[in-house]
Design an enzyme around this catalytic site. Sequence first.
Site, short mmCIF file in Angstrom:
data_model
loop_
_atom_site.label_atom_id
_atom_site.label_comp_id
_atom_site.label_asym_id
_atom_site.label_seq_id
_atom_site.Cartn_x
_atom_site.Cartn_y
_atom_site.Cartn_z
N ASP A 6 -15.60 77.83 17.52
CA ASP A 6 -15.13 76.50 17.14
C ASP A 6 -13.76 76.25 17.76
O ASP A 6 -12.81 76.98 17.49
CB ASP A 6 -15.06 76.42 15.61
CG ASP A 6 -14.75 75.03 15.08
OD1 ASP A 6 -14.60 74.09 15.89
OD2 ASP A 6 -14.67 74.88 13.86
N ASP A 98 -17.29 71.06 20.85
CA ASP A 98 -16.37 72.19 20.71
C ASP A 98 -16.90 73.30 19.81
O ASP A 98 -16.13 74.14 19.34
CB ASP A 98 -15.00 71.71 20.22
CG ASP A 98 -15.00 71.28 18.77
OD1 ASP A 98 -16.04 70.80 18.28
OD2 ASP A 98 -13.95 71.42 18.11
N GLU A 99 -18.21 73.33 19.60
CA GLU A 99 -18.80 74.36 18.74
C GLU A 99 -20.08 74.91 19.37
O GLU A 99 -20.93 74.15 19.82
CB GLU A 99 -19.13 73.80 17.36
CG GLU A 99 -17.90 73.36 16.58
CD GLU A 99 -18.26 72.72 15.26
OE1 GLU A 99 -17.70 73.14 14.24
OE2 GLU A 99 -19.10 71.79 15.26
#
Length: 168
Positions: A6, A98-99
């Site tokens: 993350d 973003d993960e």
Amino acid sequence: MIALIDGDAFFASVEQALHPEYMGKPLVAGRDRGIAAAISYEAKKYGIKRGMPINEVRRLCPECIVVMSDYHAYELFSNQILSIARHYSPLTERYSIDEVFIDIPESSLRKKSPYQFGKEIQLNIESALSVGISIGIAPTKSLAKLASNFQKPHGCLYVSPDAIPSFL
């Protein structure tokens, strides 16, 4: 075991990676939208929140660097994170820009602990891209997601099956 990579304040972190002179300084991306779309941890200390109008950002923190959002750059960094994740396991899933979820191979867990696995990925991504990430590791995606948020920024938390009740 599942790991979730993350990004920490991802868009702001990418801007700081692309512009080293912004490192350690309050930064907001979103000038193009007129609102704070992404906020560095340094800017969050001033009470700046996502969606806040830029004029309010400047009132709270006159020295804040306010930049246009560069979605192309964010996507390139996201693709690099995914590529690094696939080096550790072919079973990956992009959850958002973003993960990334990683199904940790049993063969990896015979060589190192889940925590060591997470720290290795974290170090690899942070050194290759100069962006901060947090990692959560747990038996399920939901628990890995919770764990990734637990020690932000730059956290790495392993929730073992035995620790789930106390963690929750």
